[in-house]
Design a protein around this motif. Structure first.
Motif, PDB file in Angstrom:
ATOM      1  N   GLY A 222       0.791  -1.218   0.000  1.00 62.22           N
ATOM      2  CA  GLY A 222       0.000   0.000   0.000  1.00 62.22           C
ATOM      3  C   GLY A 222       0.822   1.267   0.000  1.00 62.22           C
TER       4      GLY A 222
ATOM      5  N   THR B 220      -2.427  -2.866  -4.135  1.00 56.58           N
ATOM      6  CA  THR B 220      -3.448  -1.817  -4.180  1.00 56.58           C
ATOM      7  C   THR B 220      -3.043  -0.714  -5.146  1.00 56.58           C
TER       8      THR B 220
ATOM      9  N   SER C 125      -9.410  -0.191  -1.783  1.00 57.06           N
ATOM     10  CA  SER C 125      -8.087  -0.224  -1.164  1.00 57.06           C
ATOM     11  C   SER C 125      -8.207  -0.134   0.350  1.00 57.06           C
TER      12      SER C 125
END
Length: 280
Positions: A10, A111, A119
């Motif tokens: 992420g 993501t 996400s």
């Protein structure tokens, strides 16, 4: 049934190297004998999923056998990207449940860059978040705000707040002792040391203590990471039999970088120790 370990790659900024790290972590886990499912939430581009599609084609064409991850079906990514948010989250939930029901050891989720509902849903399921950032205050700005005059750390920024929300939702859902391990790695490091690296590292150390992440080693900016992508291969796959490119000392060094990354994640024995014969 034992629950899979969920790793989320992420960072709300695009171009930080999430997909590059994702494919290397997955292949490292596969070579360690772990069963892995992947979910690519970058719905339009799906670099990670395309990498493993390329991998299957290359292996078939060249008669080699290498481990592959499970890829739960989320349907057409481009169509899903245009679908309502609730449909995107429902598709993600179905894919996640399919992977968990298959009994895999690990689910890795890549993501998109940006703050999206799907996400955020993935972050809330994470056992571990890995955030790559380039060696730059441009990337650091998503983690923490600094004073423009003194460069002193002022406060956490938008992505740090997103991780805080994910931790809060996890604690609500699973109890206050449930935690998310957050590892931030400096990625695409240039071989020559950048002028501002020391200042950046000092701010990262301060922010790490403040918001609760660990700082780990990333991958240098090496051509070899990119040249293997079209084949669906990483340096973890190279052997004396599998070598679509000439192997050099740089490949050996890159494999050690991968090993250091996996060790920082707490994933020991993530790479094969099979020796590589370096081309003369």
């Amino acid at each position: 049934m034992t629950q899979p370990h969920v790793i989320v790659l992420g960072n709300e900024k695009g171009g930080a190297g999430k997909s590059t790290l994702a494919i290397h972590i997955v292949t490292g886990l596969l070579h360690a004998g772990r069963s892995v499912a992947i979910i690519d939430l970058d719905l339009r581009q799906r670099s990670m999923q395309r990498f493993f599609t390329n991998r299957a084609s290359w292996l078939t064409a060249n008669g080699h056998d290498l481990p592959q991850p499970m890829i739960p079906d989320m349907g057409d990514g481009k169509a899903l990207a245009k679908a309502p948010v609730e449909d995107q989250i429902a598709a993600f939930d179905r894919a996640f449940d399919e992977a968990a029901a298959a009994g895999v050891d690990c689910i890795l989720i890549d993501t998109p860059g940006g703050d999206t509902a799907v996400s955020n849903a993935a972050h809330a399921r994470a056992d571990q978040i890995v955030t790559p950032m380039n060696d730059s205050f441009v990337d650091f700005d998503l983690l923490g705000e600094v004073d423009p005059v003194s460069l002193e750390l002022l406060k956490p920024s938008i992505y740090s707040e997103s991780v805080w929300e994910a931790r809060k939702h996890r604690a609500i859902a699973q109890g206050r002792h449930a935690t998310i391990d957050w590892l931030v790695v400096t990625n695409r490091l240039q071989v020559a040391e950048a002028r501002n690296r020391k200042r950046l590292e000092e701010r990262m150390t301060k922010l790490a203590k403040r918001v609760g992440f660990r700082v780990g080693p990333g991958l240098r900016d090496r051509v070899i990471y990119r040249e293997l992508f079209p084949f669906g291969l990483t340096v973890a796959d190279l052997s004396n039999e599998v070598r679509p490119v000439a192997v050099s000392l740089a490949h050996v060094a890159a494999r050690q970088e991968m090993r250091n990354l996996m060790k920082a994640m707490g994933l020991e024995q993530a790479l094969s120790d099979q020796p590589l014969d370096v081309a003369a």
